[in-house]
Design an enzyme around this catalytic site. Structure first.
Site, mmCIF file in Angstrom:
data_model
loop_
_atom_site.group_PDB
_atom_site.id
_atom_site.type_symbol
_atom_site.label_atom_id
_atom_site.label_comp_id
_atom_site.label_asym_id
_atom_site.label_seq_id
_atom_site.Cartn_x
_atom_site.Cartn_y
_atom_site.Cartn_z
ATOM 1 C CD GLU A 126 45.274 -11.684 -0.493
ATOM 2 O OE1 GLU A 126 45.016 -12.877 -0.690
ATOM 3 O OE2 GLU A 126 44.642 -10.972 0.309
ATOM 4 C CD GLU A 232 41.449 -6.320 0.107
ATOM 5 O OE1 GLU A 232 41.222 -7.215 0.947
ATOM 6 O OE2 GLU A 232 41.832 -6.559 -1.041
#
Ligand code: GLA
Length: 320
Positions: A126, A232
């Site tokens: 991220e 995810e």
């Protein structure tokens, strides 16, 4: 209720993974053994998952998950070395650049050697800014290590973990402007041979994501010539700013969620030549991070409900 096994249904396509923690290892052992061929530690292998606040190592939680998986022939994905969360922010702020680099080096080497059967690591997680017109997220890593810290950490990982697959992992990849920045970062790493796979998190929801948007994301990433790990997956229901409690879903919501799951898995089967694993972010709904996100409401976003029973989405993705 007896069902087919997810990992068996998908064995000719890709591995099916789940994020696990020690609580679900105790509660959901049978579900994990039956349905999943890969696991990711939900927290336990993050920087602060492997270290106490005084920065000494504590492997107990990660060891338990790793040993369970390896003993049962389940693959483990390494998650993660560098992220703006899962650290001790105040402790990090006081470290010099040199000390932070030294700690990171120690982290990679120690985890790489201890969990030697892990073949893929999310090196950086991220790093792209939430301002899609911007570039990198403002994090303690960036401030300490410099604007090109992403190159630094992948060069380090390549040197210390030469036989591991190095992955870049991020979310909102189905949104074109975010994806553009992800692709820019991946290309910079690729130019130096520092990246081996792309991690598409796939935290999606029925309000903002569509099958078309997902299809475009897989199409764009497939052009980069790297394998994809879908890392995810969950399919949430409302937008983040909708405070409606979710314990009682409407039939329409259930239908929309099941349909989006079905479409996602159909698209992934189309791209299965380059997809190595598809990981759900949790086993059953009571484990989902979404329960604690924003409005702290009961959430249902996974393939097993809070009692461990398969959801409608489970049936949709196993019948094709
Ligand atoms: C990000 C991280 C995961 C997990 C989720 C939900 O997606 O990569 O490790 O923490 O957030 O919290």
């Amino acid at each position: 209720m007896s069902t087919v096994s997810l990992k068996d249904v998908y064995k000719d396509y890709f591995k099916i993974g789940a994020a696990v923690n020690n609580r679900c290892l105790d509660n959901d052992k049978q579900l994990i053994l039956k349905h999943f061929s890969s696991v990711t530690c939900e927290y336990e292998m993050k920087f602060a998952g492997l270290r106490r606040r005084d920065l000494t190592f504590d492997f107990a939680n990660a060891d338990k998950i790793y040993n369970f998986a390896i003993e049962n022939g389940i693959e483990v994905r390494g998650h993660n070395f560098v992220w703006h969360q899962g650290i001790y922010p105040d402790v990090f702020e006081d470290l010099s650049k040199q000390r932070l680099l030294q700690l990171l080096q120690e982290q990679m080497k120690t985890a790489g050697e201890r969990y030697s059967k892990i073949s893929s690591w999310d090196v950086l997680n991220e790093a792209i800014s939430d301002d899609w017109n911007g570039w990198l997220r403002d994090t303690v890593w960036l401030r300490k290590l410099g604007d090109d810290y992403f190159m630094t950490v992948y060069r380090m990982a390549r040197r210390l973990l030469p036989d591991k697959k190095l992955v870049y992992n991020d979310f909102n990849e189905y949104e074109a402007p975010k994806r553009k920045n992800m692709i820019k970062l991946v290309n910079l790493l690729k130019a130096e041979g520092l990246i081996d796979a792309i991690g598409m998190q796939c935290h999606i929801n029925i309000k903002t994501c569509t099958a078309d948007a997902l299809k475009r994301a897989f199409e764009d990433f497939s052009k980069l010539g790297l394998p994809i790990h879908v890392t995810e997956i969950d399919v949430g229901l409302p937008e983040m700013d909708d405070p409606t409690p979710l314990s009682q879903m409407s039939a329409e919501q259930i239908e929309k969620q099941a349909t989006l799951y079905q479409q996602l898995f159909a698209i992934m089967r189309e791209y299965s030549e380059i997809i190595e694993s598809a990981t759900l972010w949790g086993v059953r709904d009571d484990q989902s991070w979404l329960n604690n996100f924003h409005f702290k409401r009961d959430c249902t976003a996974l393939l097993f409900d809070k009692n461990g029973d398969p959801t409608e989405a489970f049936y949709r993705i196993t019948q094709f």
